[in-house]
Design an enzyme around this catalytic site. Structure first.
Site, PDB file in Angstrom:
ATOM      1  N   HIS A  65      -0.109   4.739 -24.000  1.00 18.57           N
ATOM      2  CA  HIS A  65       0.908   3.213 -23.958  1.00 18.57           C
ATOM      3  C   HIS A  65      -0.183   2.236 -24.864  1.00 18.57           C
ATOM      4  CE1 HIS A  65       1.928  -0.453 -22.324  1.00 18.57           C
ATOM      5  NE2 HIS A  65       3.150   0.119 -21.825  1.00 18.57           N
ATOM      6  N   LYS A  95      -2.739   0.595 -22.463  1.00 17.22           N
ATOM      7  CA  LYS A  95      -4.048   1.637 -22.136  1.00 17.22           C
ATOM      8  C   LYS A  95      -4.812   1.939 -23.402  1.00 17.22           C
ATOM      9  CE  LYS A  95      -3.889   1.633 -18.476  1.00 17.22           C
ATOM     10  NZ  LYS A  95      -5.182   0.961 -17.662  1.00 17.22           N
ATOM     11  N   GLU A 127     -12.636  -7.632 -25.166  1.00 18.39           N
ATOM     12  CA  GLU A 127     -11.054  -7.574 -25.195  1.00 18.39           C
ATOM     13  C   GLU A 127     -10.652  -6.979 -26.413  1.00 18.39           C
ATOM     14  OE1 GLU A 127      -9.623  -8.686 -22.454  1.00 18.39           O
ATOM     15  OE2 GLU A 127     -11.208  -9.730 -21.609  1.00 18.39           O
ATOM     16  N   GLU A 179     -17.963 -11.130 -25.552  1.00 19.31           N
ATOM     17  CA  GLU A 179     -19.328 -11.389 -25.637  1.00 19.31           C
ATOM     18  C   GLU A 179     -20.319 -10.344 -25.326  1.00 19.31           C
ATOM     19  OE1 GLU A 179     -19.180 -16.405 -24.694  1.00 19.31           O
ATOM     20  OE2 GLU A 179     -19.432 -15.057 -23.024  1.00 19.31           O
ATOM     21  N   LYS A 210       5.674   6.445 -20.345  1.00 20.93           N
ATOM     22  CA  LYS A 210       5.718   5.855 -18.707  1.00 20.93           C
ATOM     23  C   LYS A 210       6.398   6.607 -17.806  1.00 20.93           C
ATOM     24  CE  LYS A 210       6.357   1.373 -19.189  1.00 20.93           C
ATOM     25  NZ  LYS A 210       6.875  -0.024 -19.345  1.00 20.93           N
ATOM     26  N   ASP A 234       4.723  -1.363 -30.121  1.00 21.58           N
ATOM     27  CA  ASP A 234       4.495  -2.613 -29.316  1.00 21.58           C
ATOM     28  C   ASP A 234       3.034  -2.845 -29.485  1.00 21.58           C
ATOM     29  OD1 ASP A 234       4.937  -4.431 -27.747  1.00 21.58           O
ATOM     30  OD2 ASP A 234       5.517  -3.447 -25.841  1.00 21.58           O
ATOM     31  N   ARG A 266      -3.462  -5.696 -19.179  1.00 17.93           N
ATOM     32  CA  ARG A 266      -2.199  -5.978 -18.691  1.00 17.93           C
ATOM     33  C   ARG A 266      -1.583  -4.903 -17.748  1.00 17.93           C
ATOM     34  NH1 ARG A 266       1.272  -8.102 -23.931  1.00 17.93           N
ATOM     35  NH2 ARG A 266       1.079  -5.990 -24.841  1.00 17.93           N
ATOM     36  N   LYS A 267      -2.428  -3.858 -17.402  1.00 18.70           N
ATOM     37  CA  LYS A 267      -1.661  -2.913 -16.480  1.00 18.70           C
ATOM     38  C   LYS A 267      -2.669  -2.799 -15.216  1.00 18.70           C
ATOM     39  CE  LYS A 267       1.730  -1.685 -18.661  1.00 18.70           C
ATOM     40  NZ  LYS A 267       1.978  -2.915 -19.478  1.00 18.70           N
ATOM     41  N   LYS A 279     -15.317  -4.756 -19.235  1.00 16.27           N
ATOM     42  CA  LYS A 279     -16.340  -5.490 -18.234  1.00 16.27           C
ATOM     43  C   LYS A 279     -17.590  -4.573 -17.806  1.00 16.27           C
ATOM     44  CE  LYS A 279     -12.786  -8.821 -17.023  1.00 16.27           C
ATOM     45  NZ  LYS A 279     -11.863  -9.200 -15.696  1.00 16.27           N
ATOM     46  N   LYS A 309     -19.533  -8.062 -13.607  1.00 14.58           N
ATOM     47  CA  LYS A 309     -18.559  -8.812 -13.423  1.00 14.58           C
ATOM     48  C   LYS A 309     -17.939  -8.099 -12.287  1.00 14.58           C
ATOM     49  CE  LYS A 309     -18.806  -9.707 -17.792  1.00 14.58           C
ATOM     50  NZ  LYS A 309     -20.309  -9.399 -18.700  1.00 14.58           N
ATOM     51  N   ASP A 312     -15.057  -8.580 -10.944  1.00 15.44           N
ATOM     52  CA  ASP A 312     -13.706  -8.346 -10.824  1.00 15.44           C
ATOM     53  C   ASP A 312     -13.843  -6.649 -11.033  1.00 15.44           C
ATOM     54  OD1 ASP A 312     -12.196 -10.578 -11.225  1.00 15.44           O
ATOM     55  OD2 ASP A 312     -12.418 -10.604 -13.585  1.00 15.44           O
TER      56      ASP A 312
END
Length: 390
Positions: free
Chosen positions: A17, A20, A45, A58, A171, A243, A249-250, A270, A274, A276
Protein backbone atom coordinates in the site's frame (compact mmCIF):
# COMPACT_ATOMS: atom_id res chain seq x y z
CA UNK A 1 -18.88 -3.39 22.39
CA UNK A 2 -20.62 -3.44 25.78
CA UNK A 3 -23.99 -4.33 24.18
CA UNK A 4 -25.14 -7.94 24.14
CA UNK A 5 -24.88 -8.07 20.33
CA UNK A 6 -23.03 -5.86 17.87
CA UNK A 7 -20.80 -5.75 14.79
CA UNK A 8 -17.24 -4.40 14.86
CA UNK A 9 -14.92 -3.83 11.89
CA UNK A 10 -11.18 -3.35 11.43
CA UNK A 11 -9.06 -2.95 8.32
CA UNK A 12 -5.49 -3.67 7.33
CA UNK A 13 -3.33 -2.71 4.37
CA UNK A 14 -0.50 -4.65 2.77
CA UNK A 15 3.19 -3.77 2.68
CA UNK A 16 2.65 -2.57 -0.89
CA UNK A 17 0.00 0.00 0.00
CA UNK A 18 1.43 3.47 -0.82
CA UNK A 19 1.38 4.61 2.81
CA UNK A 20 2.97 1.38 3.96
CA UNK A 21 5.71 1.72 1.35
CA UNK A 22 6.48 5.05 3.02
CA UNK A 23 6.41 3.55 6.50
CA UNK A 24 8.79 0.82 5.35
CA UNK A 25 11.25 3.29 3.84
CA UNK A 26 11.12 5.56 6.91
CA UNK A 27 11.80 2.62 9.24
CA UNK A 28 14.56 1.43 6.93
CA UNK A 29 16.21 4.79 7.57
CA UNK A 30 15.80 4.38 11.34
CA UNK A 31 17.53 1.00 11.15
CA UNK A 32 20.26 2.34 8.86
CA UNK A 33 21.23 5.04 11.34
CA UNK A 34 20.81 2.92 14.50
CA UNK A 35 23.05 0.24 12.99
CA UNK A 36 25.76 2.89 12.64
CA UNK A 37 25.08 4.62 15.98
CA UNK A 38 22.82 3.07 18.69
CA UNK A 39 21.97 6.52 20.05
CA UNK A 40 21.30 8.11 16.67
CA UNK A 41 18.38 10.50 16.43
CA UNK A 42 16.06 9.97 13.48
CA UNK A 43 12.82 11.61 12.41
CA UNK A 44 12.27 10.59 8.80
CA UNK A 45 9.17 11.27 6.72
CA UNK A 46 8.67 9.71 3.30
CA UNK A 47 6.45 10.63 0.38
CA UNK A 48 5.99 8.39 -2.63
CA UNK A 49 4.29 8.97 -5.95
CA UNK A 50 4.81 7.89 -9.55
CA UNK A 51 8.49 7.00 -9.97
CA UNK A 52 9.58 9.15 -7.04
CA UNK A 53 10.56 8.82 -3.37
CA UNK A 54 11.02 11.95 -1.27
CA UNK A 55 12.75 11.78 2.13
CA UNK A 56 12.62 14.65 4.63
CA UNK A 57 13.38 15.09 8.30
CA UNK A 58 16.06 15.44 10.93
CA UNK A 59 18.85 13.07 11.89
CA UNK A 60 21.94 12.97 14.08
CA UNK A 61 24.44 10.15 13.86
CA UNK A 62 28.01 9.61 15.06
CA UNK A 63 28.85 7.68 11.90
CA UNK A 64 28.82 9.21 8.44
CA UNK A 65 26.07 7.99 6.11
CA UNK A 66 26.13 9.40 2.62
CA UNK A 67 23.39 9.94 0.06
CA UNK A 68 24.24 6.77 -1.87
CA UNK A 69 23.75 4.57 1.22
CA UNK A 70 20.41 6.23 1.91
CA UNK A 71 19.26 5.83 -1.69
CA UNK A 72 20.40 2.20 -1.82
CA UNK A 73 18.50 1.43 1.39
CA UNK A 74 15.32 2.99 0.01
CA UNK A 75 15.60 1.01 -3.22
CA UNK A 76 16.20 -2.23 -1.33
CA UNK A 77 13.02 -1.68 0.70
CA UNK A 78 10.99 -1.16 -2.48
CA UNK A 79 12.57 -4.22 -4.10
CA UNK A 80 11.74 -6.45 -1.11
CA UNK A 81 8.13 -5.26 -1.19
CA UNK A 82 8.03 -6.36 -4.82
CA UNK A 83 7.66 -3.27 -7.01
CA UNK A 84 9.02 -3.74 -10.52
CA UNK A 85 6.08 -2.24 -12.41
CA UNK A 86 5.82 0.64 -14.81
CA UNK A 87 5.33 3.76 -12.76
CA UNK A 88 7.11 2.47 -9.64
CA UNK A 89 10.19 0.30 -10.01
CA UNK A 90 12.96 -0.05 -7.47
CA UNK A 91 15.56 0.10 -10.23
CA UNK A 92 14.44 3.36 -11.79
CA UNK A 93 12.56 5.31 -9.09
CA UNK A 94 14.05 8.74 -8.39
CA UNK A 95 15.06 9.33 -4.75
CA UNK A 96 15.13 12.89 -3.38
CA UNK A 97 16.92 13.11 -0.03
CA UNK A 98 16.17 16.13 2.16
CA UNK A 99 17.28 14.69 5.51
CA UNK A 100 19.31 17.18 7.57
CA UNK A 101 20.82 17.66 11.03
CA UNK A 102 18.58 17.57 14.09
CA UNK A 103 17.55 20.92 15.56
CA UNK A 104 19.76 21.98 18.48
CA UNK A 105 16.65 23.27 20.26
CA UNK A 106 15.17 19.76 20.26
CA UNK A 107 18.50 18.14 21.12
CA UNK A 108 18.95 20.22 24.29
CA UNK A 109 15.72 18.84 25.71
CA UNK A 110 16.30 15.24 24.72
CA UNK A 111 19.97 14.72 25.58
CA UNK A 112 20.90 13.83 29.15
CA UNK A 113 22.80 16.66 30.83
CA UNK A 114 21.90 19.18 28.12
CA UNK A 115 20.40 22.55 28.92
CA UNK A 116 18.36 22.43 32.13
CA UNK A 117 17.94 18.65 32.13
CA UNK A 118 20.06 16.13 34.00
CA UNK A 119 18.28 13.10 32.56
CA UNK A 120 17.37 12.23 29.00
CA UNK A 121 14.01 13.79 28.22
CA UNK A 122 11.11 12.81 25.99
CA UNK A 123 11.41 13.88 22.37
CA UNK A 124 7.99 15.51 22.40
CA UNK A 125 4.81 15.94 24.40
CA UNK A 126 1.83 13.68 23.86
CA UNK A 127 -0.36 10.82 25.01
CA UNK A 128 0.20 7.17 24.19
CA UNK A 129 -2.06 4.15 24.63
CA UNK A 130 -1.48 0.45 25.01
CA UNK A 131 -4.14 -2.25 24.87
CA UNK A 132 -4.57 -5.99 25.16
CA UNK A 133 -7.54 -8.34 25.25
CA UNK A 134 -8.10 -12.08 25.36
CA UNK A 135 -9.91 -12.45 22.01
CA UNK A 136 -6.91 -14.10 20.30
CA UNK A 137 -3.84 -16.06 21.46
CA UNK A 138 -1.66 -13.00 20.77
CA UNK A 139 -4.00 -10.95 23.01
CA UNK A 140 -5.19 -8.67 20.23
CA UNK A 141 -8.67 -7.68 19.02
CA UNK A 142 -9.84 -10.36 16.60
CA UNK A 143 -10.96 -8.09 13.70
CA UNK A 144 -7.55 -6.45 13.21
CA UNK A 145 -5.77 -9.76 13.80
CA UNK A 146 -7.69 -11.53 11.02
CA UNK A 147 -7.36 -8.52 8.71
CA UNK A 148 -3.57 -8.63 9.07
CA UNK A 149 -3.40 -12.40 8.66
CA UNK A 150 -5.34 -12.37 5.38
CA UNK A 151 -2.91 -9.91 3.80
CA UNK A 152 0.16 -11.63 5.23
CA UNK A 153 -1.00 -14.90 3.68
CA UNK A 154 -1.61 -13.25 0.32
CA UNK A 155 1.86 -11.64 0.46
CA UNK A 156 3.40 -15.01 1.29
CA UNK A 157 1.68 -16.61 -1.68
CA UNK A 158 2.79 -13.78 -3.97
CA UNK A 159 6.42 -13.85 -2.90
CA UNK A 160 6.78 -17.64 -3.04
CA UNK A 161 5.32 -17.70 -6.55
CA UNK A 162 2.32 -19.72 -5.42
CA UNK A 163 0.01 -16.86 -6.48
CA UNK A 164 1.93 -14.66 -8.95
CA UNK A 165 -1.39 -13.14 -10.01
CA UNK A 166 -1.40 -10.93 -6.89
CA UNK A 167 0.26 -7.51 -6.89
CA UNK A 168 1.90 -5.88 -3.86
CA UNK A 169 -0.90 -3.38 -3.11
CA UNK A 170 -3.88 -4.71 -1.13
CA UNK A 171 -6.40 -3.88 1.60
CA UNK A 172 -8.57 -6.05 3.81
CA UNK A 173 -11.50 -5.42 6.11
CA UNK A 174 -13.13 -7.87 8.51
CA UNK A 175 -16.42 -7.38 10.36
CA UNK A 176 -17.08 -9.68 13.30
CA UNK A 177 -20.32 -10.30 15.15
CA UNK A 178 -20.02 -10.07 18.93
CA UNK A 179 -22.31 -11.66 21.51
CA UNK A 180 -21.87 -10.62 25.13
CA UNK A 181 -18.51 -9.08 24.33
CA UNK A 182 -17.08 -12.14 22.55
CA UNK A 183 -16.55 -12.62 18.80
CA UNK A 184 -18.78 -15.43 17.53
CA UNK A 185 -18.56 -15.29 13.72
CA UNK A 186 -17.68 -13.23 10.65
CA UNK A 187 -20.34 -10.97 9.21
CA UNK A 188 -18.37 -9.76 6.18
CA UNK A 189 -14.94 -9.70 4.57
CA UNK A 190 -13.63 -7.16 2.08
CA UNK A 191 -10.39 -7.60 0.12
CA UNK A 192 -9.12 -5.33 -2.62
CA UNK A 193 -5.94 -6.56 -4.24
CA UNK A 194 -3.79 -5.41 -7.08
CA UNK A 195 -3.54 -8.04 -9.79
CA UNK A 196 -2.04 -8.62 -13.21
CA UNK A 197 -3.91 -7.27 -16.22
CA UNK A 198 -4.34 -10.74 -17.68
CA UNK A 199 -6.18 -12.18 -14.66
CA UNK A 200 -9.96 -12.59 -14.80
CA UNK A 201 -11.79 -10.86 -11.90
CA UNK A 202 -13.61 -14.10 -11.08
CA UNK A 203 -10.26 -15.85 -10.75
CA UNK A 204 -9.03 -13.15 -8.38
CA UNK A 205 -12.09 -13.75 -6.21
CA UNK A 206 -11.36 -17.46 -5.95
CA UNK A 207 -7.68 -16.87 -5.18
CA UNK A 208 -8.61 -14.47 -2.40
CA UNK A 209 -11.24 -16.88 -1.10
CA UNK A 210 -8.58 -19.52 -0.63
CA UNK A 211 -6.39 -17.16 1.40
CA UNK A 212 -9.30 -16.04 3.59
CA UNK A 213 -10.43 -19.60 4.30
CA UNK A 214 -6.91 -20.52 5.40
CA UNK A 215 -6.94 -17.73 8.00
CA UNK A 216 -10.42 -17.65 9.51
CA UNK A 217 -11.62 -20.22 12.07
CA UNK A 218 -13.49 -23.14 10.56
CA UNK A 219 -17.09 -22.25 9.77
CA UNK A 220 -16.48 -18.50 10.01
CA UNK A 221 -16.43 -17.68 6.29
CA UNK A 222 -19.03 -14.94 5.65
CA UNK A 223 -22.18 -15.35 3.52
CA UNK A 224 -21.37 -15.19 -0.18
CA UNK A 225 -23.11 -11.84 -0.61
CA UNK A 226 -20.98 -10.43 2.24
CA UNK A 227 -17.68 -11.49 0.67
CA UNK A 228 -16.41 -8.55 -1.37
CA UNK A 229 -13.36 -8.80 -3.64
CA UNK A 230 -12.20 -5.84 -5.73
CA UNK A 231 -15.61 -4.13 -5.62
CA UNK A 232 -14.58 -1.71 -8.42
CA UNK A 233 -14.01 -4.71 -10.72
CA UNK A 234 -10.37 -4.05 -11.61
CA UNK A 235 -7.21 -3.18 -9.69
CA UNK A 236 -4.16 -3.27 -11.95
CA UNK A 237 -2.55 0.13 -11.35
CA UNK A 238 -1.50 0.09 -7.70
CA UNK A 239 1.03 1.32 -5.20
CA UNK A 240 2.49 4.82 -5.37
CA UNK A 241 1.79 4.94 -9.11
CA UNK A 242 -1.95 4.74 -8.38
CA UNK A 243 -2.03 6.92 -5.28
CA UNK A 244 0.53 8.99 -3.39
CA UNK A 245 1.74 7.65 -0.06
CA UNK A 246 2.90 9.31 3.17
CA UNK A 247 4.50 8.05 6.37
CA UNK A 248 2.18 7.74 9.34
CA UNK A 249 -1.23 7.67 7.68
CA UNK A 250 -2.18 4.19 8.89
CA UNK A 251 -1.92 4.57 12.65
CA UNK A 252 -5.10 2.60 13.40
CA UNK A 253 -3.91 -0.25 11.17
CA UNK A 254 -0.60 -0.12 13.06
CA UNK A 255 -2.27 -0.52 16.46
CA UNK A 256 -5.63 -2.04 17.44
CA UNK A 257 -7.93 -1.52 14.47
CA UNK A 258 -10.00 1.09 16.30
CA UNK A 259 -10.81 -1.20 19.25
CA UNK A 260 -8.75 0.98 21.60
CA UNK A 261 -7.90 4.68 21.87
CA UNK A 262 -4.98 6.15 19.95
CA UNK A 263 -2.89 9.11 21.03
CA UNK A 264 -2.51 10.32 17.45
CA UNK A 265 1.24 9.95 16.98
CA UNK A 266 2.66 7.73 14.24
CA UNK A 267 5.48 5.26 14.87
CA UNK A 268 7.44 4.77 11.67
CA UNK A 269 10.50 6.87 10.94
CA UNK A 270 11.14 7.67 14.61
CA UNK A 271 14.00 6.56 16.84
CA UNK A 272 13.04 5.33 20.34
CA UNK A 273 13.65 8.66 22.09
CA UNK A 274 10.37 9.64 20.44
CA UNK A 275 7.75 8.60 22.98
CA UNK A 276 5.12 8.40 20.24
CA UNK A 277 6.83 5.11 19.52
CA UNK A 278 8.59 3.88 22.66
CA UNK A 279 5.83 4.77 25.14
CA UNK A 280 3.18 3.18 22.92
CA UNK A 281 5.32 0.05 22.88
CA UNK A 282 5.79 -0.07 26.65
CA UNK A 283 2.11 0.62 27.35
CA UNK A 284 1.19 -2.33 25.09
CA UNK A 285 3.80 -4.40 26.94
CA UNK A 286 2.27 -3.60 30.32
CA UNK A 287 -1.32 -4.08 29.16
CA UNK A 288 -0.48 -7.42 27.57
CA UNK A 289 1.17 -8.67 30.74
CA UNK A 290 -1.85 -7.66 32.83
CA UNK A 291 -4.15 -9.69 30.57
CA UNK A 292 -1.68 -12.58 30.31
CA UNK A 293 -1.55 -12.67 34.12
CA UNK A 294 -5.30 -13.31 34.17
CA UNK A 295 -6.12 -10.05 35.94
CA UNK A 296 -8.43 -8.79 33.21
CA UNK A 297 -10.01 -9.82 29.91
CA UNK A 298 -8.94 -6.48 28.47
CA UNK A 299 -6.73 -3.65 29.63
CA UNK A 300 -6.09 -0.12 28.41
CA UNK A 301 -3.10 1.92 29.58
CA UNK A 302 -2.42 5.59 28.88
CA UNK A 303 0.89 7.37 29.44
CA UNK A 304 1.59 11.07 28.91
CA UNK A 305 4.88 12.93 28.44
CA UNK A 306 6.24 16.40 27.82
CA UNK A 307 9.31 17.30 25.78
CA UNK A 308 12.50 17.41 27.79
CA UNK A 309 11.08 15.62 30.86
CA UNK A 310 12.09 12.02 31.48
CA UNK A 311 9.21 10.64 33.55
CA UNK A 312 5.58 10.35 32.43
CA UNK A 313 3.23 13.04 33.67
CA UNK A 314 0.47 10.48 34.21
CA UNK A 315 -0.19 6.76 34.23
CA UNK A 316 -3.77 5.58 33.68
CA UNK A 317 -4.97 1.96 33.78
CA UNK A 318 -8.45 0.66 32.95
CA UNK A 319 -9.57 -2.96 33.06
CA UNK A 320 -12.98 -1.81 31.86
CA UNK A 321 -14.83 -2.59 35.06
CA UNK A 322 -14.05 -6.29 34.90
CA UNK A 323 -10.58 -6.61 36.40
CA UNK A 324 -9.58 -8.92 39.23
CA UNK A 325 -8.00 -6.01 41.09
CA UNK A 326 -8.57 -2.28 41.45
CA UNK A 327 -7.17 -0.24 38.60
CA UNK A 328 -5.65 2.22 41.09
CA UNK A 329 -3.43 -0.55 42.45
CA UNK A 330 -2.23 -1.39 38.95
CA UNK A 331 -1.45 2.28 38.37
CA UNK A 332 0.82 2.11 41.40
CA UNK A 333 2.59 -1.22 40.88
CA UNK A 334 3.17 -1.24 37.11
CA UNK A 335 5.57 1.75 37.16
CA UNK A 336 7.48 -0.06 39.92
CA UNK A 337 8.13 -2.96 37.54
CA UNK A 338 9.33 -0.94 34.55
CA UNK A 339 11.14 2.39 34.65
CA UNK A 340 8.87 4.52 32.46
CA UNK A 341 11.45 7.22 31.82
CA UNK A 342 12.54 7.50 28.21
CA UNK A 343 15.89 5.86 28.94
CA UNK A 344 14.22 3.26 31.15
CA UNK A 345 11.85 2.16 28.39
CA UNK A 346 14.64 1.92 25.84
CA UNK A 347 16.81 -0.08 28.21
CA UNK A 348 14.10 -2.47 29.41
CA UNK A 349 12.84 -3.25 25.90
CA UNK A 350 16.22 -2.99 24.17
CA UNK A 351 15.01 -0.45 21.65
CA UNK A 352 18.36 1.03 20.52
CA UNK A 353 18.77 -1.60 17.83
CA UNK A 354 17.92 -1.77 14.12
CA UNK A 355 14.67 -3.70 14.67
CA UNK A 356 12.10 -1.37 13.13
CA UNK A 357 11.84 -2.08 9.40
CA UNK A 358 10.02 -5.34 10.17
CA UNK A 359 7.34 -3.44 12.13
CA UNK A 360 6.22 -1.28 9.21
CA UNK A 361 3.50 -3.61 7.87
CA UNK A 362 0.88 -5.91 9.41
CA UNK A 363 0.81 -4.15 12.77
CA UNK A 364 3.31 -3.26 15.47
CA UNK A 365 1.46 -5.42 18.00
CA UNK A 366 0.36 -9.02 18.20
CA UNK A 367 3.65 -10.19 16.71
CA UNK A 368 6.07 -12.88 17.90
CA UNK A 369 9.22 -11.59 19.68
CA UNK A 370 12.33 -12.18 17.59
CA UNK A 371 15.57 -13.72 18.82
CA UNK A 372 17.48 -10.49 18.12
CA UNK A 373 15.18 -8.36 20.26
CA UNK A 374 12.57 -7.36 17.71
CA UNK A 375 9.02 -7.01 19.09
CA UNK A 376 10.36 -7.20 22.64
CA UNK A 377 7.22 -5.36 23.78
CA UNK A 378 5.23 -8.51 22.99
CA UNK A 379 6.92 -10.55 25.71
CA UNK A 380 4.90 -11.67 28.73
CA UNK A 381 7.84 -11.89 31.10
CA UNK A 382 6.19 -9.73 33.79
CA UNK A 383 3.35 -12.14 34.51
CA UNK A 384 4.81 -13.76 37.61
CA UNK A 385 5.98 -10.40 38.94
CA UNK A 386 2.55 -8.85 38.42
CA UNK A 387 0.84 -11.72 40.22
CA UNK A 388 3.31 -11.54 43.11
CA UNK A 389 3.10 -7.78 43.61
CA UNK A 390 -0.66 -7.61 43.23
Amino acid sequence: MARSSCLFTSESVSEGHPDKVCDRISDTMVDLFLARDPVARVACETLTTTNRIVLAGEVRCAGQIDHNEIEDAARRAVREIGYEQDGFNWKTVHVDNYLHEQSVDIAQGVDAGAGLFLEEGAGDQGIMFGYACDETPELMPAPISYSHQILKEMARQRKTGERPEFGPDAKSQVTLRYENGRPVDVASVVVSTQHKESVNPDDVRELVRSAVISVLPEGWFPPEDEFYVNPTGKFVIGGPDGDAGLTGRKIIVDTYGGAAPHGGGAFSGKDPTKVDRSAAYVSRYLAKNVVAAGLARKCTIQLSYVIGVAKPLSVYVSTHGAGEIDDVILEKVLPEMVDLSVRGIRTHLGLNRPIYERTAAYGHFGRTPDADGGFSWEKTDLVDQIKALV
